[in-house]
Write an enzyme that holds these catalytic residues in place. Structure first.
Site, mmCIF file in Angstrom:
data_model
loop_
_atom_site.group_PDB
_atom_site.id
_atom_site.type_symbol
_atom_site.label_atom_id
_atom_site.label_comp_id
_atom_site.label_asym_id
_atom_site.label_seq_id
_atom_site.Cartn_x
_atom_site.Cartn_y
_atom_site.Cartn_z
ATOM 1 N N ASP A 67 -5.848 12.759 5.236
ATOM 2 C CA ASP A 67 -4.465 13.221 5.302
ATOM 3 C C ASP A 67 -4.297 14.634 4.735
ATOM 4 O O ASP A 67 -5.217 15.182 4.115
ATOM 5 C CB ASP A 67 -3.542 12.236 4.566
ATOM 6 C CG ASP A 67 -4.063 11.803 3.200
ATOM 7 O OD1 ASP A 67 -5.017 12.431 2.691
ATOM 8 O OD2 ASP A 67 -3.524 10.843 2.640
ATOM 9 N N ASN A 136 1.899 1.834 -4.714
ATOM 10 C CA ASN A 136 2.742 0.981 -3.867
ATOM 11 C C ASN A 136 1.954 0.347 -2.710
ATOM 12 O O ASN A 136 2.533 -0.188 -1.773
ATOM 13 C CB ASN A 136 3.936 1.781 -3.322
ATOM 14 C CG ASN A 136 3.508 2.935 -2.415
ATOM 15 O OD1 ASN A 136 2.323 3.110 -2.133
ATOM 16 N ND2 ASN A 136 4.463 3.714 -1.955
ATOM 17 N N HIS A 138 -0.126 1.933 -0.615
ATOM 18 C CA HIS A 138 -0.417 2.754 0.568
ATOM 19 C C HIS A 138 -1.899 3.119 0.637
ATOM 20 O O HIS A 138 -2.591 3.169 -0.377
ATOM 21 C CB HIS A 138 0.488 3.999 0.646
ATOM 22 C CG HIS A 138 0.209 5.099 -0.317
ATOM 23 N ND1 HIS A 138 1.178 5.656 -1.122
ATOM 24 C CD2 HIS A 138 -0.922 5.800 -0.590
ATOM 25 C CE1 HIS A 138 0.659 6.625 -1.839
ATOM 26 N NE2 HIS A 138 -0.618 6.739 -1.545
ATOM 27 N N GLU A 143 2.609 4.617 4.161
ATOM 28 C CA GLU A 143 3.473 4.023 3.153
ATOM 29 C C GLU A 143 3.846 2.591 3.560
ATOM 30 O O GLU A 143 3.692 2.213 4.725
ATOM 31 C CB GLU A 143 4.742 4.878 3.028
ATOM 32 C CG GLU A 143 4.480 6.306 2.550
ATOM 33 C CD GLU A 143 4.262 6.402 1.054
ATOM 34 O OE1 GLU A 143 3.746 5.430 0.450
ATOM 35 O OE2 GLU A 143 4.584 7.458 0.484
#
Ligand code: GLP
Length: 255
Positions: A67, A136, A138, A143
């Site tokens: 990414d 979280n 991801h 996400e």
């Protein structure tokens, strides 16, 4: 899925590096997927040591990063391209023509994303993909709520992720709102996965990913569906797990 728990971060990183080095020795033109974040730094440090001290050869390796922030050029010191140069690329003998990092400054993001997918396919697919995990759940910048079949595309970052990553930016600097990221489906197409997690801040996410239900609300949980996933943890990151994980990767890797 093979979960390997080491006492602390350093041995965890060294074990993970042994797996990468093993795959590279077996296939000199390995297609290696790479991740940013603080967690893989120990793994990269060990790979650099293997290169310098043992001659581990990266000259035929092709890399694809997961990414990149939209709007940051490779020269920006918070871009993931810059991070990779500083922490890995400039220390090993990779051919710069074989390095792929999503272009945060791409004029047409959709065209770029299709090209990235096509390029991965042209190179024969990713052999081994290194992954971290967000607090979280991801993976890359997929996400919670991301399609588990998604491909490389632009994503809006959640407030949690922007907050987690704000520590790397100057107080007056805006943390980017968007990123280009490989999709969950892109990641799952890799022949092998190597996920790393360290410290108690990741324990809940690791529990959800390894032992929770497979759900888009924890994109990392999809690794339960992968045929060859290695999860390297330190004791803190493994502290919420209830299963028994005393396996060693060597027994599987060299079987
Ligand atoms: C970012 C990256 C992820 C990485 C995560 C965790 O969000 N896009 O690929 O896994 O951070 O980073 P760290 O290892 O610093 O906790």
């Amino acid at each position: 899925m093979l979960v390997i728990v080491n006492d602390t971060y350093d041995p965890m990183s060294k074990e993970a590096a042994k797996l990468v080095a093993d795959r590279l020795r077996k296939k000199p033109n390995l297609v290696l997927g790479l991740a940013t974040g603080s967690t893989p730094l120990g793994l990269y440090k060990e790979l650099i040591r293997f290169h310098k001290e043992e001659g581990l050869d990266f000259s035929k390796v092709t890399t694809f990063n997961l990414d990149e922030y939209v709007g940051l050029p490779p020269s920006h010191n918070q871009s993931y391209h810059y991070f990779m140069n500083e922490h890995l690329f400039k220390h090993i003998n990779l051919d710069p023509r074989h390095i792929h990092v999503p272009q945060g400054m791409a004029k047409d993001v959709d065209v770029f994303c299709s090209w990235y997918e096509q390029r991965i396919a042209e190179c024969g697919g990713i052999d081994l993909q290194v992954l971290g995990i967000g607090a979280n759940g991801h993976i890359a910048f997929n996400e919670p709520g991301s399609s588990l079949g998604s491909r490389t595309r632009i994503k809006t970052l959640t407030g949690t992720t922007r907050g987690d990553n704000s520590r790397f930016f100057k107080p007056n600097e805006d943390v980017p709102r968007y990123a280009i990221t490989m999709g969950v489906g892109t990641i799952m197409d890799s022949k092998e996965l190597l996920l790393l997690a360290s410290k108690t801040g990741k324990a809940e996410a690791v529990k959800a990913a390894v032992e929770g239900p497979i759900t888009a609300m924890c994109p990392a949980s999809i690794i339960q569906m992968h045929r060859s996933a290695f999860v390297f943890l330190d004791k803190e990151a493994a502290s919420e797990l209830t299963g028994m994980y005393n396996d060693t990767w060597e027994s599987k890797v060299f079987a």
